[in-house]
Design a protein around this motif. Structure first.
Motif, mmCIF file in Angstrom:
data_model
loop_
_atom_site.group_PDB
_atom_site.id
_atom_site.type_symbol
_atom_site.label_atom_id
_atom_site.label_comp_id
_atom_site.label_asym_id
_atom_site.label_seq_id
_atom_site.Cartn_x
_atom_site.Cartn_y
_atom_site.Cartn_z
ATOM 1 N N ASP A 181 92.759 32.786 100.762
ATOM 2 C CA ASP A 181 94.037 32.565 100.406
ATOM 3 C C ASP A 181 94.952 33.086 101.340
ATOM 4 N N ARG A 182 94.865 34.419 101.662
ATOM 5 C CA ARG A 182 95.869 35.148 102.519
ATOM 6 C C ARG A 182 95.904 34.552 103.747
ATOM 7 N N LEU A 183 94.802 34.289 104.519
ATOM 8 C CA LEU A 183 94.837 33.532 105.703
ATOM 9 C C LEU A 183 95.514 32.183 105.760
ATOM 10 N N GLN A 184 95.095 31.348 104.651
ATOM 11 C CA GLN A 184 95.957 30.198 104.470
ATOM 12 C C GLN A 184 97.276 30.210 104.461
ATOM 13 N N PHE A 185 97.897 31.090 103.571
ATOM 14 C CA PHE A 185 99.288 31.649 103.449
ATOM 15 C C PHE A 185 99.952 31.739 104.676
ATOM 16 N N ALA A 186 99.355 32.782 105.573
ATOM 17 C CA ALA A 186 99.867 32.914 107.015
ATOM 18 C C ALA A 186 99.798 31.706 107.795
ATOM 19 N N ARG A 187 98.877 30.774 107.654
ATOM 20 C CA ARG A 187 98.671 29.568 108.280
ATOM 21 C C ARG A 187 100.088 28.488 107.871
ATOM 22 N N GLU A 188 100.289 28.857 106.592
ATOM 23 C CA GLU A 188 101.329 27.746 105.990
ATOM 24 C C GLU A 188 102.885 28.098 106.659
ATOM 25 N N LEU A 189 102.809 29.659 106.579
ATOM 26 C CA LEU A 189 104.064 29.850 107.156
ATOM 27 C C LEU A 189 104.359 29.651 108.789
ATOM 28 N N THR A 190 102.939 29.771 109.331
ATOM 29 C CA THR A 190 103.504 29.300 110.745
ATOM 30 C C THR A 190 103.782 27.878 110.796
ATOM 31 N N GLU A 191 103.120 27.011 109.980
ATOM 32 C CA GLU A 191 103.335 25.419 109.976
ATOM 33 C C GLU A 191 104.670 25.236 109.641
ATOM 34 N N LEU A 192 105.427 25.992 108.633
ATOM 35 C CA LEU A 192 106.787 25.722 108.183
ATOM 36 C C LEU A 192 107.729 26.429 109.259
ATOM 37 N N GLY A 193 107.520 27.230 110.380
ATOM 38 C CA GLY A 193 108.195 27.669 111.396
ATOM 39 C C GLY A 193 108.835 29.058 111.022
ATOM 40 N N VAL A 194 108.380 29.786 109.950
ATOM 41 C CA VAL A 194 108.934 30.891 109.674
ATOM 42 C C VAL A 194 108.521 32.050 110.274
ATOM 43 N N THR A 195 109.629 32.721 110.635
ATOM 44 C CA THR A 195 109.453 33.843 111.663
ATOM 45 C C THR A 195 109.830 35.319 110.927
ATOM 46 N N ASN A 196 110.443 35.155 109.909
ATOM 47 C CA ASN A 196 110.794 36.371 109.205
ATOM 48 C C ASN A 196 110.273 36.592 107.945
ATOM 49 N N ILE A 197 109.345 37.549 107.770
ATOM 50 C CA ILE A 197 108.347 37.526 106.515
ATOM 51 C C ILE A 197 108.260 38.751 105.816
ATOM 52 N N PRO A 198 108.922 38.652 104.657
ATOM 53 C CA PRO A 198 108.789 39.940 103.899
ATOM 54 C C PRO A 198 107.240 39.878 103.266
ATOM 55 N N MET A 199 106.830 41.104 103.273
ATOM 56 C CA MET A 199 105.332 41.360 102.659
ATOM 57 C C MET A 199 105.376 42.402 101.551
ATOM 58 N N ASN A 200 105.356 41.922 100.242
ATOM 59 C CA ASN A 200 105.213 42.683 98.945
ATOM 60 C C ASN A 200 103.968 42.811 98.471
ATOM 61 N N PHE A 201 103.737 44.149 97.578
ATOM 62 C CA PHE A 201 102.344 44.372 97.477
ATOM 63 C C PHE A 201 102.723 44.704 95.865
ATOM 64 N N LEU A 202 101.821 43.890 95.082
ATOM 65 C CA LEU A 202 101.961 43.942 93.683
ATOM 66 C C LEU A 202 102.078 45.476 92.961
ATOM 67 N N GLN A 203 103.021 45.902 92.347
ATOM 68 C CA GLN A 203 103.270 47.075 91.798
ATOM 69 C C GLN A 203 103.119 46.518 90.168
ATOM 70 N N PRO A 204 102.044 46.738 89.297
ATOM 71 C CA PRO A 204 101.822 45.965 88.192
ATOM 72 C C PRO A 204 102.997 46.453 87.091
ATOM 73 N N ILE A 205 103.758 45.712 86.474
ATOM 74 C CA ILE A 205 104.627 45.885 85.586
ATOM 75 C C ILE A 205 104.471 45.717 84.057
ATOM 76 N N PRO A 206 104.451 46.735 83.501
ATOM 77 C CA PRO A 206 104.187 46.618 81.843
ATOM 78 C C PRO A 206 104.851 45.678 81.276
ATOM 79 N N GLY A 207 104.107 44.640 80.479
ATOM 80 C CA GLY A 207 104.807 43.618 79.718
ATOM 81 C C GLY A 207 104.547 42.352 80.403
#
Length: 310
Positions: free
Chosen positions: A195-221
């Motif tokens: 899934d992660r690899l597919q996501f990177a490919r899809e961003l490439t196909e869209l022409g996105v060149t500025n990519i924020p990368m967030n990592f889940l910090q699980p939130i109660p609730g």
């Protein structure tokens, strides 16, 4: 890079994947690191049902809740943050889409800023239609942020209130309006490496060149409150994977940086990142701007905003 070559990245050992990513980052960006920070201009009561978000009205998380700030207050906060060494100042509004009234507030803000400061503004306003984007562009907006969150295959598992295709259409409208787009996602949601690899490919196909990368910090609730925090080594591999697939892109490490990497945050640059979101985030704490500047200076890296060693 061909599809077969991309798939082979998943089999590389950590040291090879990260070493290659660091080299690609240096080739594309040298020792330059870009920093940005955000201002929350509307928070909570979001009509989206994203399973990870503390601001969704469908979740039971406790988070700040306030309507759109007045234009004068937004301008005051922008000018205050503009004194800090950050290249971009993000205005972030909760909700699926800004109303026409909200767009008018942002246009008013932009028109009351000096041209140089106006050029540093990035707006995160959800689904923006062509007319709203045209109005914002005419007022001086040059960059919008709109995350896709995950690849198209995995996305339905984390959000039902909007399709991935609708999110991608917003990204395309921003580009058609003549603006830069900042578009990335969130990792650690339960997605696979494929899934992660597919996501990177899809961003490439869209022409996105500025990519924020967030990592889940699980939130109660939230429905993902019990998801385990990603281990730092896995998060570093994700950054490195994206650097290999998008060798010239700006990869910006954002939410979850502090809990995932802890005292080892400097490793994100060795994994291929060339940008940071600094300061606090929408509903979670981040790293202080002064601390990030010290970290860059200790590593011999340069803040792109000042052109000097941080």
């Amino acid at each position: 890079m061909s599809g077969g070559d991309c798939t082979s990245l998943l089999r590389l050992p950590d040291n090879e994947l990260l070493a290659g990513a660091k080299k690609l980052r240096q080739q594309a960006h040298g020792d330059q690191i870009e920093m940005c920070a955000i201002i929350s201009i509307r928070c909570g009561a979001c009509d989206m049902d994203c399973k990870f978000c503390g601001q969704s009205r469908y979740n039971a998380a406790s988070s700040p809740n306030f309507e759109m700030l007045p234009a004068e207050e937004i301008c005051r906060r922008i000018r205050q943050l503009a004194e800090r060494p950050v290249a971009h100042i993000g205005l972030v509004a909760s909700g699926g889409a800004l109303s026409s009234r909200n767009v008018d507030v942002i246009c008013n803000v932009l028109e009351n800023l000096d041209a140089d400061l106006r050029g540093r503004i990035c707006l995160s306003g959800g689904r923006l239609g062509g007319k709203h984007l045209a109005d914002l562009h005419a007022a001086g907006l040059r960059r919008c942020h709109h995350n896709l969150e995950a690849c198209s295959r995995f996305y339905p598992q984390i959000c039902k209130s909007q399709t991935w295709q609708a999110r991608a259409a917003t990204v395309e409208r921003v580009m058609l309006a003549g603006m830069d787009v900042c578009c990335g996602g969130l990792f650690g949601l339960g997605e696979s490496w494929e899934d992660r690899l597919q996501f990177a490919r899809e961003l490439t196909e869209l022409g996105v060149t500025n990519i924020p990368m967030n990592f889940l910090q699980p939130i109660p609730g939230t429905p993902l409150a019990q998801r385990p925090l990603l281990q730092a080594v896995e998060a570093l591999r994700i950054i490195a994977l994206f650097r290999h697939v998008l060798p010239a892109a700006t990869l910006r490490v954002c939410g979850g940086r502090l809990p995932v990497f802890g005292k080892g945050q400097a490793a994100v640059f060795a994994a291929g990142a060339n940008a940071l979101m600094t300061g606090d985030f929408m509903t979670t704490r981040g790293e202080g701007i002064e601390g990030d500047c010290r970290m860059l200076a200790e590593l011999g890296l340069r803040n792109t905003f000042s052109g000097q060693r941080a």
